[in-house]
Scaffold this active site. Structure first.
Site, PDB file in Angstrom:
ATOM      1  N   THR A  73       0.836  -1.204   0.000  1.00 60.37           N
ATOM      2  CA  THR A  73       0.000   0.000   0.000  1.00 60.37           C
ATOM      3  C   THR A  73       0.871   1.255   0.000  1.00 60.37           C
ATOM      4  OG1 THR A  73      -1.714  -1.195   1.192  1.00 60.37           O
ATOM      5  CG2 THR A  73      -1.807   1.210   1.285  1.00 60.37           C
ATOM      6  N   ASN A 150      -7.123  -9.094  -6.857  1.00 59.75           N
ATOM      7  CA  ASN A 150      -7.144  -9.851  -5.601  1.00 59.75           C
ATOM      8  C   ASN A 150      -8.496 -10.471  -5.279  1.00 59.75           C
ATOM      9  OD1 ASN A 150      -7.198  -6.820  -5.347  1.00 59.75           O
ATOM     10  ND2 ASN A 150      -8.240  -7.363  -3.452  1.00 59.75           N
ATOM     11  N   GLN A 178      -0.357  -9.573  -6.136  1.00 66.76           N
ATOM     12  CA  GLN A 178      -0.959 -10.911  -6.138  1.00 66.76           C
ATOM     13  C   GLN A 178      -0.363 -11.811  -7.222  1.00 66.76           C
ATOM     14  OE1 GLN A 178      -3.138 -12.239  -4.018  1.00 66.76           O
ATOM     15  NE2 GLN A 178      -3.956 -10.464  -2.947  1.00 66.76           N
ATOM     16  N   SER A 198       4.832  -7.080  -2.808  1.00 63.73           N
ATOM     17  CA  SER A 198       4.569  -7.038  -1.364  1.00 63.73           C
ATOM     18  C   SER A 198       5.019  -8.358  -0.732  1.00 63.73           C
ATOM     19  CB  SER A 198       3.062  -6.823  -1.138  1.00 63.73           C
ATOM     20  OG  SER A 198       2.716  -7.073   0.206  1.00 63.73           O
ATOM     21  N   GLY A 199       5.846  -8.276   0.322  1.00 62.75           N
ATOM     22  CA  GLY A 199       6.448  -9.477   0.909  1.00 62.75           C
ATOM     23  C   GLY A 199       5.447 -10.502   1.421  1.00 62.75           C
ATOM     24  N   THR A 235      14.071   3.974   9.645  1.00 62.70           N
ATOM     25  CA  THR A 235      14.999   2.849   9.847  1.00 62.70           C
ATOM     26  C   THR A 235      14.405   1.584   9.239  1.00 62.70           C
ATOM     27  OG1 THR A 235      15.649   3.919  11.902  1.00 62.70           O
ATOM     28  CG2 THR A 235      16.354   1.637  11.600  1.00 62.70           C
ATOM     29  N   CYS A 323     -14.983  -4.198   5.040  1.00 64.77           N
ATOM     30  CA  CYS A 323     -14.560  -2.926   5.637  1.00 64.77           C
ATOM     31  C   CYS A 323     -14.091  -3.206   7.056  1.00 64.77           C
ATOM     32  CB  CYS A 323     -15.670  -1.893   5.595  1.00 64.77           C
ATOM     33  SG  CYS A 323     -16.993  -2.200   6.750  1.00 64.77           S
TER      34      CYS A 323
HETATM   35  C1  LIG Z   1      -3.542  -6.484  -5.454  1.00 65.49           C
HETATM   36  C2  LIG Z   1      -3.122  -5.868  -4.166  1.00 65.49           C
HETATM   37  N1  LIG Z   1      -2.466  -4.711  -4.185  1.00 65.49           N
HETATM   38  C3  LIG Z   1      -2.022  -4.133  -3.057  1.00 65.49           C
HETATM   39  C4  LIG Z   1      -2.236  -4.706  -1.835  1.00 65.49           C
HETATM   40  C5  LIG Z   1      -1.730  -4.031  -0.599  1.00 65.49           C
HETATM   41  O1  LIG Z   1      -0.582  -4.702  -0.157  1.00 65.49           O
HETATM   42  P1  LIG Z   1      -0.152  -4.649   1.382  1.00 65.49           P
HETATM   43  O2  LIG Z   1      -1.060  -5.556   2.123  1.00 65.49           O
HETATM   44  O3  LIG Z   1       1.284  -5.123   1.378  1.00 65.49           O
HETATM   45  O4  LIG Z   1      -0.261  -3.236   1.823  1.00 65.49           O
HETATM   46  C6  LIG Z   1      -2.940  -5.907  -1.761  1.00 65.49           C
HETATM   47  C7  LIG Z   1      -3.238  -6.521  -0.453  1.00 65.49           C
HETATM   48  O5  LIG Z   1      -4.195  -7.233  -0.292  1.00 65.49           O
HETATM   49  C8  LIG Z   1      -3.378  -6.512  -2.957  1.00 65.49           C
HETATM   50  O6  LIG Z   1      -4.044  -7.678  -2.946  1.00 65.49           O
END
Ligand SMILES: Cc1ncc(COP(=O)(O)O)c(C=O)c1O
Length: 380
Positions: A73, A150, A178, A198-199, A235, A323
């Protein structure tokens, strides 16, 4: 306690034990501040830089093109804000089925008068429509595309969109959160100018993501220190970064997971569900989709009741979007695909991973079929 059949991998994956081991080792060896010039600091720095090289190797870039962030995000917010650096009010285009991590910052930038936001429509299967996108991309400062959605798992026509953006001279931001690791694709050769990974979506413990750039480096969103070559202050979370790097290394070597095995499970699950539940819709059925995601519309179903029933049966699933209060919100993704509200009420997402067995999926399918039968009105 009865074991839970966990079918919500798209929300959070159980961390891969190999990556937990990397995380633990990095916590112990890399607790110091990576910016400190002494020995412990240098050890922490070495872990961060090794991870940077692993991410870079997967994506075919130099390590200096990788900026670590705390979440996908955050990285997406930074990528979108980067489109505003030239001033004025540039157009930023996003598909209508982006994750809220793109749509909400984009709406905020538009509300602040910093960009003109335009959403590209999708077809009924959830794939972005190329012609409207091509029109919108002309002169745009950025086009954002989710590589795989997602909620539905639907894969976007990335190569076509890449060609469209190149012809329009518009940089392409790809949200690969994803898709990476789950689609058999060479991301070093894929079209993108900015890419987010995203890890925790790669089965690493949460806490790190990366924004990777091929063109101009993104300016900082988080300020207050020189970390990440001045592109992201704060950091570094050494352990999470080390695990993200190791996850990318597993993806590069084809060892994180086996997409073909997941796809075989998905096809078996869909066949069983379609046979057991008359009128069931698999969202995006004929489109290319993530191998571990099944989005369903249960006829006459109600997501909340179905999820509660599944929970009682020991199955943890999802509606795809919830939500913060836990009550269900409408899905902007299904809205964009033209699914009417009545049908969208019965939406459900089952997402699984390498540790999921066929027996678990069959049990979940049978539980869902029973609930779906009960939710059908009596027709005399
Ligand atoms: C397609 C997609 N983009 C972005 C994100 C956000 O990633 P993060 O959870 O690492 O903030 C998600 C998380 O569900 C996602 O599925």
């Amino acid at each position: 306690m009865r074991p839970v059949i966990y079918l919500d991998h798209n929300a959070a994956n159980p961390p891969d034990p190999r990556l937990v081991a990397v995380f633990r080792a990095a916590l112990e060896a890399g607790w110091a501040n990576p910016s400190s010039p002494h020995g412990p600091g240098r050890r922490a720095r070495a872990l961060v830089e090794a991870a940077r090289e692993q991410v870079a190797a997967l994506l075919g870039v130099a390590p200096g093109q990788v900026t670590f962030a705390a979440s996908g995000t955050e990285a997406l917010n930074q990528a979108l804000a980067a489109a505003t650096t030239s001033g004025g009010r540039p157009r930023v285009v996003a598909s209508a089925v982006e994750h809220p991590a793109v749509l909400e910052p984009l709406a905020a930038l538009a509300a602040a008068g910093r960009v003109d936001a335009a959403l590209a429509p999708v077809d009924p299967a959830g794939r972005v429509l190329v012609e409207p996108l091509a029109d919108l991309a002309r002169g745009a400062a950025l086009v954002a595309l989710i590589a795989a959605q997602n909620e539905t798992g639907v894969v976007q026509p990335l190569d076509t969109v890449g060609r469209v953006c190149a012809a329009a001279g518009a940089p392409l931001l790809v949200d690969a959160s994803q898709a990476l690791g789950r689609l058999p694709r060479d991301w070093a050769r894929a079209p993108w100018d900015l890419l987010v990974v995203s890890g925790h979506k790669l089965r690493a413990p949460r806490g790190a993501a990366a924004l990777v750039h091929r063109g101009a480096p993104p300016p900082p969103l988080v300020r207050g220190g020189p970390q990440e070559l001045g592109r992201r202050a704060g950091t570094e979370d050494v352990a999470a970064i080390a695990a993200l790097g190791a996850a990318c290394d597993l993806v590069r070597r084809g060892e994180l997971l086996d997409p073909a095995a997941l796809l075989a499970l998905r096809e078996r699950l869909e066949a069983r569900l379609l046979e057991a539940v008359p009128g069931l819709v698999v969202v995006g059925h004929d489109a290319e989709r993530l191998p571990q995601t099944v989005a369903l519309l249960v006829p006459d179903g109600d997501s909340e009741a179905l999820l509660a029933g599944l929970d009682l049966a020991g199955v943890a699933a999802s509606a795809g979007a919830a939500c913060s209060s836990g009550s269900l919100v409408r899905s902007h993704v299904l809205d964009a695909m033209g699914v009417d509200e009545a049908r969208a009420r019965g939406r459900l997402r089952l997402s699984f991973g390498p540790e999921t067995t066929w027996e678990e999926l069959a049990t979940a399918a049978d539980a869902l079929a029973g609930l779906a039968r009960r939710s059908r009105p009596c027709r005399r």
